[in-house]
Every structure is written in structure tokens, then in C-alpha cells.
Design an enzyme around this catalytic site. Structure first.
Site, PDB file in Angstrom:
ATOM      1  N   SER A 153      44.585  50.703  36.124  1.00  0.00           N
ATOM      2  CA  SER A 153      44.586  50.502  37.455  1.00  0.00           C
ATOM      3  C   SER A 153      45.697  51.608  37.926  1.00  0.00           C
ATOM      4  O   SER A 153      45.446  52.986  37.797  1.00  0.00           O
ATOM      5  CB  SER A 153      45.293  49.318  37.505  1.00  0.00           C
ATOM      6  N   ASP A 251      34.803  44.768  40.979  1.00  0.00           N
ATOM      7  CA  ASP A 251      36.096  45.396  41.149  1.00  0.00           C
ATOM      8  C   ASP A 251      36.139  46.372  42.450  1.00  0.00           C
ATOM      9  O   ASP A 251      34.874  47.083  42.513  1.00  0.00           O
ATOM     10  CB  ASP A 251      36.457  46.326  39.935  1.00  0.00           C
ATOM     11  N   HIS A 281      38.734  43.345  38.311  1.00  0.00           N
ATOM     12  CA  HIS A 281      39.770  44.545  38.124  1.00  0.00           C
ATOM     13  C   HIS A 281      41.019  43.777  37.222  1.00  0.00           C
ATOM     14  O   HIS A 281      41.262  42.507  37.397  1.00  0.00           O
ATOM     15  CB  HIS A 281      40.369  44.646  39.605  1.00  0.00           C
TER      16      HIS A 281
END
Length: 313
Positions: A153, A251, A281
Site C-alpha cells: 500500500s 481494490d 486492498h
């Protein structure tokens, strides 16, 4: 493919946002309360907390040694958390899994967080630890061959930015980059990528939440137009280290990660992009207890060790 049923079950238990302002201190405390006890974590040969003395200052790191060996490849791991969450403890399980499945020594970085630390503090810490790892090669029993950066991320954002910083700095030591569902474009125009609309709601990370979650970073000196803030905006991607980019089907950030991989290839960089079906995600950090998602760590090992991946075509 629909969202994995186990992920769907968890998502149904999460209360909807109530619109109240985000509280970093309370959210960090909530994360810390979820960290499993030491006895429930993956055992490794050694885990050591130390301080890396870098040009950016003293940076806490945690070093994971998978087995007793004469030498190791190194992975500098940068945790996710929208630049204001995450820690050595919250992502300890990710670092342990990376070490176990790759056979590499992992150096997890406790970089400074927004909003307390303004841009580029956390990024400078991360790059500083990469340089420190290379300089400490003998003490770390580095094999001198593999020095990877990895991140999930926002940590994937830092990992991508660090490779560019190294290239600009004339440091050629980084050999690989591993980006798990990276956040690479902090211009959150919902029409920029189809996945921003396709996965806007109901999958954990929601498109409407991107701006408030990243505001702590962006309101403290980080300009989305800066390629060190939005690595996908870098015009010239040539000369960067070979890449493995793992994205999640459900995501909002999926398409920017996949576009970055495509642009790396067009620039002559060896890049592999693999979309994990049924995933959302955060699947590496949150759902690696599911075998089909734990496989991401083995895929990282295959990538670093030059062995064929066992992932489905």
C-alpha cells in the site's frame, strides 16, 4: 470473480464510516491492540530490534533472520498504513512471512509517520535504511547479490519512490522491488482509473476514503504532482530495478499498480504484474491466513530467487 467469502464475512462485520474526523492516535492504539502475542507469531531463527544510523537520523528497524546461514539476500520492508498508520509491530507478521518464504533477511523500517513528521521524513528514513543496509553488509551477512525493497500500500509507494531516489543518487545497489497493491498516484480523481469506480464501495478501502486517509500526508508537504509522492508520475522509469507488482481484483488502487507495471515494461524494466482474484486492498497484511493469499509471499520468494512461480496462469 466475486470477493473471497472469508473476506466478505469480515467486511460485513465492519461498521460503516460515521463521517467523524480521523483520529491518528486512537486508530494507532486500535491497531496495536490487534497485534498477536509473540507466541502466536511465525518462529524464525532470530528477530532483533536495533537502530539504523542514517543520513536522515536514527531509524528503528527490526531484522528478521529466517535460518542460520553463512549469507543472505536482503529485503528492506516498508509497511503500509496511509502514511500515518502501521508500525514494526502491526506488520510484524508480514515481515516474518517474507523472511520465511524468501529465505532472505528482512529489515523492517520504523519510519516516521504523518502528521507528526512532514514530508519527506518517512521517505528519507526509508531510503536511509536501504543505504545503511548496504553499508552494513558484512555485519548483516549480505551475500552482495540481492538487495530488494518491498512495501504494501503506502509502503509500496515508498518502495517505488526509494528506487527512483537511488537512481538519481547514483546508488545502483537495489536489485529488486516488490510492490503489494501499491498506492502510486495520490491524485485521487475518480475518473483517472476504472478501478476507482468499479471498486468504489463495499470492499474495505473505499474510493471516498482515499482523500481523508491520505490527508495527513498530503497536508504536510507532500505534493501529489511530485513523482516522489506519486511515483507513477515519473516520466522516465528506465534503469529502475526489476519489479514484482501484486494487485487485488477488488481494490480502487488496482489499475494504477497495473499501469505502473506496464510503464516499467515499456521503459525496458523487467516487470511482472499479477492480479489476485477475489482479493481486496490489504489482502497480504489482513488475509494472509488464507492459503490462496499467503501464496503472495512464496511468489515473492520465486521472484527473488529466480525460480518458476507456482501461481496459476
Amino acid at each position: 470473480m466475486t470477493i473471497h467469502p472469508e473476506i466478505a464475512k469480515v467486511l460485513r462485520s465492519i461498521p460503516a464510516p460515521d463521517g467523524s474526523p480521523l483520529d491518528p492516535v486512537a486508530m494507532r492504539a486500535g491497531e496495536a491492540a490487534q497485534v498477536p502475542p509473540l507466541e502466536d507469531r511465525i518462529p524464525l531463527h532470530a528477530v532483533e530490534d536495533t537502530i539504523a544510523s542514517t543520513d536522515a537520523g536514527e531509524v528503528p528497524v527490526r531484522i528478521y533472520t529466517p535460518v542460520d546461514a553463512d549469507s543472505y539476500g536482503l529485503i528492506v520492508y516498508l509497511h503500509g498504513g496511509a502514511f500515518f498508520l502501521g508500525s514494526l509491530d502491526t506488520h510484524d507478521h508480514v515481515a516474518r512471512s517474507l523472511a520465511k518464504e524468501t529465505g532472505h533477511k528482512v529489515i523492517s523500517v520504523g519510519y516516521r509517520l504523518a502528521p507528526e513528521a512532514a514530508f519527506p521524513a518517512g521517505l528519507a528514513d526509508s531510503y536511509g535504511v536501504v543505504r545503511w543496509a548496504a553499508e552494513q553488509g558484512q555485519a548483516l551477512k549480505w551475500n552482495g547479490r540481492t538487495l530488494a525493497v518491498a512495501g504494501d500500500s503506502s509502503g509500496g509507494n515508498f518502495a517505488a519512490a526509494v528506487t527512483a531516489m537511488a537512481r538519481e543518487d547514483g546508488f545502483s545497489g537495489i536489485t529488486h522491488q516488490i510492490l503489494f497493491y501499491p498506492s502510486l498516484d495520490l491524485d485521487f480523481d475518480v475518473d483517472r482509473y476504472a478501478s476507482m469506480r468499479e471498486n468504489a464501495e463495499g470492499y474495505g478501502l473505499e474510493t471516498a476514503g482515499l482523500k481523508p486517509f491520505n490527508a495527513f500526508y498530503l497536508e504536510n508537504g507532500a505534493d501529489p504532482a511530485d513523482p516522489l509522492v506519486s511515483p507513477i508520475k515519473r516520466v522516465d522509469l528506465s534503469g529502475l530495478p526489476q519489479a514484482l507488482i501484486l494487485t487485488a481484483e477488488h481494490d480502487p488502487l488496482r489499475d494504477e499498480g497495473e499501469l505502473y507495471g506496464q510503464r516499467l515494461k515499456e521503459a525496458g524494466v523487467d516487470a511482472t504484474v499479477h492480479r489476485y482474484a477475489g482479493a481486496n486492498h490489504g489482502f497480504v497484511a489482513n488475509f494472509s491466513w488464507l492459503p490462496e493469499f499467503y501464496r503472495a509471499f512464496r511468489e515473492a520468494g520465486d521472484f527473488l530467487n529466480g525460480t518458476p512461480s507456482d501461481r496459476p496462469a
